[in-house]
Design an enzyme around this catalytic site. Structure first.
Site, short mmCIF file in Angstrom:
data_model
loop_
_atom_site.label_atom_id
_atom_site.label_comp_id
_atom_site.label_asym_id
_atom_site.label_seq_id
_atom_site.Cartn_x
_atom_site.Cartn_y
_atom_site.Cartn_z
N CYS A 201 0.83 -1.21 0.00
CA CYS A 201 0.00 0.00 0.00
C CYS A 201 0.86 1.26 0.00
O CYS A 201 0.98 1.96 1.01
CB CYS A 201 -0.96 0.02 1.19
SG CYS A 201 -2.25 1.27 0.99
N CYS A 379 -5.50 2.11 -5.30
CA CYS A 379 -5.07 2.78 -4.08
C CYS A 379 -6.03 3.92 -3.77
O CYS A 379 -5.96 4.97 -4.42
CB CYS A 379 -3.65 3.31 -4.24
SG CYS A 379 -3.01 4.11 -2.75
#
Length: 450
Positions: A201, A379
């Protein structure tokens, strides 16, 4: 600790009543699967290493291919976490307790849970060894061991977390310390870091910066906060469309971004952070902080680094389109532990799971895999307590957006999806093997459009 109730709108998940009904029917910790490693067989048709998002998802899918009793998961942890929500936990917008469930409750019913840690892979003999001395053989192996957090590679950590004013949203043990540091902030530098390694991430290190800035504004502390993002990278984001949008936010909110700066030491007793200039190795800078959010260096799990399945950098060496191992045709990889050249996210795992399911099903029939993974990843860039830029892109760092509007704009709807819908999708569809990403939705929503 009490979440930021006044800053986060309450009436959200009611929109998702269907998923809430599913959520209420989540598997009981006492569902029918064999949990004791002593009862484990020595051979399985499909052996899955890792009980994270990729491992549980693929076990659910393989259960439908070969029946549950022929599938096993090797995983030592007692609890399973939905880690993407930790960004909001660190900002006080969600409770940590909402992110975890007993591992027993997410293991697909009937699938064997071998509660142990893998210590050796021997793909030449189609077997693995565990830390309790067991040898387990397989016909097909799926490696889903995730990524390793290397806090210890920063001098002064992890012991520095014993001090106040320092936190990290990447660990269940430190994410609430971020919220505490945010609440306790009075005046000075608030520093956020990005390490000189691949990470999972990759947007998270800056998400907490935007959320902290929003918190300081709402609590009247913004004028006393000097917000600094020190990143080892040379750009704020790897996809130009979203990088341009983020740069506008950075300028509007008066945030300082320093590139090619890598955190190498934390002097928690003095509240000092030491950074190395990657463009001038050996040149360092010491910055005092009132708040420090650390994103740790990360790497492939140690058991993989020394394994025959790893590439020279230690990652599982798979074909980027089929996820089949390049050397061992009965070995497959998914998620953060692989060398797939895309961002390591839960959204990527979802998309990969659908491809890998098809790959393995064809190989089981002695046929050639035809479905190809395009590198899709997502994302949700949280830029405030009610705004998200939803970045979606492929291997070529080109936008691959689901919705028929400009996703580089901050939107409340995308925040609600991040905060409420995605966790429900995760627990009730993805882990059960029914969510392979939004590709079908993208096609549907873009019908008739260029």
């Amino acid at each position: 600790m009490t979440p930021l109730a006044a800053m986060v709108s309450r009436p959200r998940a009611r929109l998702f009543a269907f998923f809430l009904r599913l959520d209420a029917q989540q598997a009981s910790p006492f569902q029918l699967h064999t949990g004791a490693s002593l009862a484990a067989k020595s051979y399985y048709e499909v052996l899955v290493l890792g009980g994270g998002s990729g491992g549980i998802t693929m076990a659910s899918r393989m259960k439908r291919r070969v029946q549950a009793e022929n599938v096993a998961i090797v995983e030592p942890s007692e609890r399973h976490f939905y880690q993407p929500i930790w960004t909001l936990v660190g900002a006080g917008a969600k409770q940590l307790s909402s992110s975890g469930r007993p591992t027993a409750s997410v293991i697909p019913s009937g699938v064997e849970w071998i509660k142990a840690r893998v210590v050796e892979l021997n793909p030449d003999k189609n077997c693995v060894h565990t830390d309790n001395g067991k040898e387990i053989s397989y016909k097909y192996l799926i490696i889903a061991l995730g990524i390793q957090l290397d806090y210890g590679k920063i001098k002064g950590l992890p012991e520095g977390f014993a001090y106040p004013q320092i936190g990290s949203n990447y660990s269940v043990n430190t994410v609430e310390k971020t919220w505490k540091a945010l609440q306790d902030f009075k005046e000075g530098n608030a520093i956020f870091t990005f390490p000189n390694t691949p990470i999972k991430c990759a947007g998270a290190p800056q998400k907490i910066m935007y959320l902290s800035e929003a918190y300081f504004r709402k609590t009247g502390k913004r004028s006393k906060a000097n917000i600094i993002f020190n990143t080892s990278l040379g750009a704020i984001f790897g996809v130009k469309k979203y990088a341009d949008a983020l740069q506008e936010i950075i300028q509007e909110r008066n945030l300082t971004v320093n590139y090619k700066q890598n955190l190498i030491e934390v002097r928690a007793d003095k509240q000092e952070a030491v950074f190395e200039n990657l463009d001038k190795p050996g040149e360092t800078q010491v910055i005092s902080y009132e708040m420090l959010h650390v994103t740790p260096p990360m790497s492939s799990p140690d058991v993989l680094k020394k394994s025959p399945v790893a590439d020279p950098a230690g990652w599982v060496d798979v074909d980027k389109e089929t996820l089949q191992h390049k050397k061992y045709p009965n070995v497959f990889g998914i998620g953060d532990c692989t060398n797939l050249p895309t961002s390591k996210t839960a959204a990527a795992v979802a998309a990969q799971s659908g491809i890998l399911d098809r790959t393995i099903s064809l190989i089981m029939k002695n046929e050639t895999p035809i479905k190809k993974y395009d590198g899709y990843t997502s994302c949700p860039l949280v830029t405030g307590y009610n705004r998200v830029i939803l970045a979606e892109f492929d291997y070529n760092a080109q936008p691959l957006e689901t919705f028929p509007f400009d996703q580089s704009r901050e939107r409340l709807s995308m925040y609600l999806m991040k905060a409420d819908l995605m966790p429900l999708l995760y627990w009730n569809m993805m882990l059960r093997g029914y969510w392979g990403g939004p590709a079908f939705l993208r096609k549907l929503l873009h019908l008739g459009m260029g």
